[in-house]
Design a protein around this motif. Sequence first.
Motif, mmCIF file in Angstrom:
data_model
loop_
_atom_site.group_PDB
_atom_site.id
_atom_site.type_symbol
_atom_site.label_atom_id
_atom_site.label_comp_id
_atom_site.label_asym_id
_atom_site.label_seq_id
_atom_site.Cartn_x
_atom_site.Cartn_y
_atom_site.Cartn_z
ATOM 1 N N GLN A 83 4.473 2.859 10.392
ATOM 2 C CA GLN A 83 5.897 3.200 9.365
ATOM 3 C C GLN A 83 5.207 3.168 7.618
ATOM 4 N N LYS A 84 5.018 3.323 6.736
ATOM 5 C CA LYS A 84 4.160 3.189 5.209
ATOM 6 C C LYS A 84 3.062 3.097 5.766
ATOM 7 N N LYS A 85 2.545 3.191 6.810
ATOM 8 C CA LYS A 85 1.070 2.015 7.144
ATOM 9 C C LYS A 85 1.092 1.104 7.200
ATOM 10 N N SER A 86 2.109 0.074 7.936
ATOM 11 C CA SER A 86 1.390 -1.145 7.405
ATOM 12 C C SER A 86 0.860 -1.566 7.975
ATOM 13 N N THR B 44 -4.504 5.693 -5.156
ATOM 14 C CA THR B 44 -4.228 5.127 -3.804
ATOM 15 C C THR B 44 -5.530 5.055 -3.209
ATOM 16 N N GLU B 84 1.052 0.178 -1.033
ATOM 17 C CA GLU B 84 2.632 0.813 -2.255
ATOM 18 C C GLU B 84 3.144 0.526 -1.357
ATOM 19 N N GLY B 85 4.798 0.637 -2.552
ATOM 20 C CA GLY B 85 6.272 -0.029 -1.546
ATOM 21 C C GLY B 85 6.358 -1.338 -1.067
ATOM 22 N N VAL B 87 4.923 -2.807 1.121
ATOM 23 C CA VAL B 87 4.707 -3.092 2.509
ATOM 24 C C VAL B 87 4.737 -3.705 3.258
ATOM 25 N N SER B 90 8.222 -5.660 8.009
ATOM 26 C CA SER B 90 9.837 -5.353 8.068
ATOM 27 C C SER B 90 10.864 -6.191 8.892
ATOM 28 N N CYS B 133 14.465 -3.501 -2.936
ATOM 29 C CA CYS B 133 12.795 -3.645 -2.981
ATOM 30 C C CYS B 133 12.120 -4.528 -4.113
#
Lengths: 223, 294, 416
Positions: A83-86, B44, B84-85, B87, B90, B133
Amino acid sequence: MTRAIFYKEWIKLRWLLLAISLVFAGSIPYFILNLTNKFRFAGKPHFWSVIVGKDLNLISELTYIPLLAGLILGLAQFVPEMQKKSLKLTLHLPHPEKLTILKMLLFGSGTLVSIFSITGLVLYLSLSIYLPSQILVAWFTAALAWYLAGLAAYFLAVWVCIEPVWKQKAINTLLAIAVIMLFFKGTSTYSLQYAMPLYIGIILLSMCFPFYSVFRFKEGVQQ
Amino acid sequence: MAAVIECNNITHYYGNRLIYKNLNFSVEKGKILGLLGKNGTGKTTIINILNGYLKPYSGECRLLGEDMRSLSIETKSKVGLLLEGHVQHSYFNIVQIEKFYSRFFKDWKSEPYWDLMDKLKVTRKQKISTMSCGQRSQVALGLILAQDPELLILDDFSMGLDPGYRRLFVDYLKEYVTATNKTVFLTSHIIQDMEHLIDETMILDYGKLLLHKPTLEILDNFKRYKLSHDARFKLDSDDAIQNLEHFKSHTEFYSFDTIDRVRQILQRRSIDTQTLVNESLTLEDAFIGLTGKY
Amino acid sequence: MTKKNIKTLLILVSTALLAWVLPWLIKLSTNEACRYPFTYYSSVKNEFFQVVKEDAETVLMDQSSHEYTRAEYDSLLPMLSYRQLLKDGRLPDSLNGKAISGKSIQLEQFYFKYSPRDKHHKQMDLNPMFESMSGRVQIESPDDLFSIKNKMVFIDAETNSVLENKSSQFHQAMIKRGYKFPTKMVAGNPSTKKLYDEGWFALDANNQLYHIKMVNGQPFVKDTKAGEKLDIDFVKTIETQNRRMYAFVFDRSGKLYYLSDVSYEPVQLPIDAYNTNTDGLSIMANPFYWNVVVTTPAQRITYALDNHTLEEVDRLTETRESTTWEKIHPYVFPFYIEMKSMYSKFVYPRLLGWSVKALVLNAVLAVLLAFLSYRRKQSIKPLQLLLVLCTGLYGLIALWLFNEKQQETRNVIQLK
């Protein structure tokens, strides 16, 4: 750092591992109740003859459970990484990259093997109260192929999961399905006994496959 | 001073689409470099190439003097990476993730992380996946600060942040970097707030590097010019005048040159320069002046 | 472990998988079951008759392709249809100068079947030891089962424990008669719905065949001495009304015997060399003839043997027509892999159908690969060509499955 990697995988997978363990542990009383029930209705001597005569395997309901367990564990472990290239975060850790992936795979396959072997052993020992080893060895020869299929499915799922390109993912999936089909060709309890070396070979090979996907991920292969 | 990042002749394609050809740049120690560009210009991609997550068609980058294709563990531990984001893993909560990362870095400093976490309105048991976020950006930043790297690589850190968090992020970062002489390489497609932060600006356009200059130089020299009539003329490719736009009542263009020099250029084309005026720009205006609105 | 190594591994594994999957898919799509017509030797006409399927209608035919009606069918093959004839009141009193009745036919009649799968499979080492002289009509199932592999052990089902006395009684009786463990094979019929019980025939570690049964609760163990006369390959027991034999025995030189009721004397059947690994056998016996059907991979031979002398009276050889798959695979595939076999219940990879003819296609494919690489300005890789030359389509598809389209660059990213 091995401990840290295991810690991360443990936090990620602990609830799933608990669920898988519960399913396998729960199957033990189920199989025993199922067996004693049949004994009550048919009588032990008669039912023994039926088992032997008809080559009956009363733990055959287990067939696809290890496969599912391996598949789900492999996906649960590596879908979050994709996911999101984590996975980039994981590979960016100051730790040799191949070793990082290897340790993650060892955690997954290790827990799987532990669950399989502990619950398998307890099931064998519990059933041996009611049945002779001649029957149980036959049943568990068949079951060994199912457990091995679960292990292979784990590595193949990771291989497919990390692959960055969808077209290649589809190809890998088809090949993985073909490989998994090899484990479910048995028709009688002993029919897979000569296939075990093949299965172990497949598992050793499929352990290498995820690294190919990691290489491609690392190169940023895109369509 | 030694270059912390050095890229030579990077050429890359996606399929047949050229992203850039022979891109060269370097970042010196202690500088904050901002790589600005519109979406899809390959910001990116550069970050990925720098960290060895992409095999460029040709060329090479060196990070802290080391080839990006095979970064050593020591170098990796000196590079803080923000994806990006923002990350992060999680499934961790903020206690678990700190515990996880701290094992990998010799010089782990928990205080800056916990300082930042105390400002957030999150409980210690809250999973990162349930955070906003903005909160996640603070966790990611906190982890990088705790890592205490020599080089920070931040990919589009402003994405998805509301102005409050963006300001918080920028202020915290600026203070930290100034105090510790770190090098930062960041990308962004939001230019607001950036002029307070970045020392050097690199602007990417489709297929090429438009500009790489100290930010102050851009702010001091790059001006918008106005003529209060509709003057029609053509631009050369290496013209000092850029991004010519015609409006009903006036003409606008941009240039790095002084007003005297611009007047000379216009007069050479026999254009009336009586109404020529210039005005200073914010970095955002300058960015649009350089890359156009489209 | 480099990317290149794993890729090579992946290509080889895919090649092997394709060598299994592709032929399987083709066989599935050209599925043709080969069936020989049912054949029986008529004791009226003294020639073979066949039941042929013609447009969903079954027709009885003799060797000169003359067709017969259903009613004629019954009277031409009275040994097969004697019950129908009895019901119709059409069964003759005598045939070929021999008095016949429903009872006499039944007495001489038996059916025996062997398939290579009987030999190539493994069962649980547990069997019931019936009381052979119970004096009752119905055979009764015992409460215990015996295991004979490493020693003779009776296990009681009720308690799941070894019956020490009974076990040692049988074990000692066997040892006393010279039986050597471990047991190689045990043959018998575990059904209670059989005519009578003769216990079990076990082949010991020295390849000697022993007859083991329980008579009045006591062990009965006898060396049949058949093992001294024959190099026994496989034994399958049979119960016949007239108790003429105990079992059929295949030896390793391809001969077939039955163990006669007269001191286990092996009696050879006059049939051609028999291969227990590939040939199927069925015997339909009646008071006049034994119809012995041997089906090899290539042909079927039906023998008519005289019931008394066991001399060959007649034989019919039919060769099998090749299936589409058998016709095409030598040209298309240099070999193929099967996991299952019609000759064995064991699952494992079998490399089959080696064919040099496929090298022609392989060479064409290798040239094609070289041409494609040239056109795409990729370097021609000799190992890839070798793979295609050796494995043909399998290798070519595998290469295609893992072909990386990305431009070849000088840059290689290394994983540490």
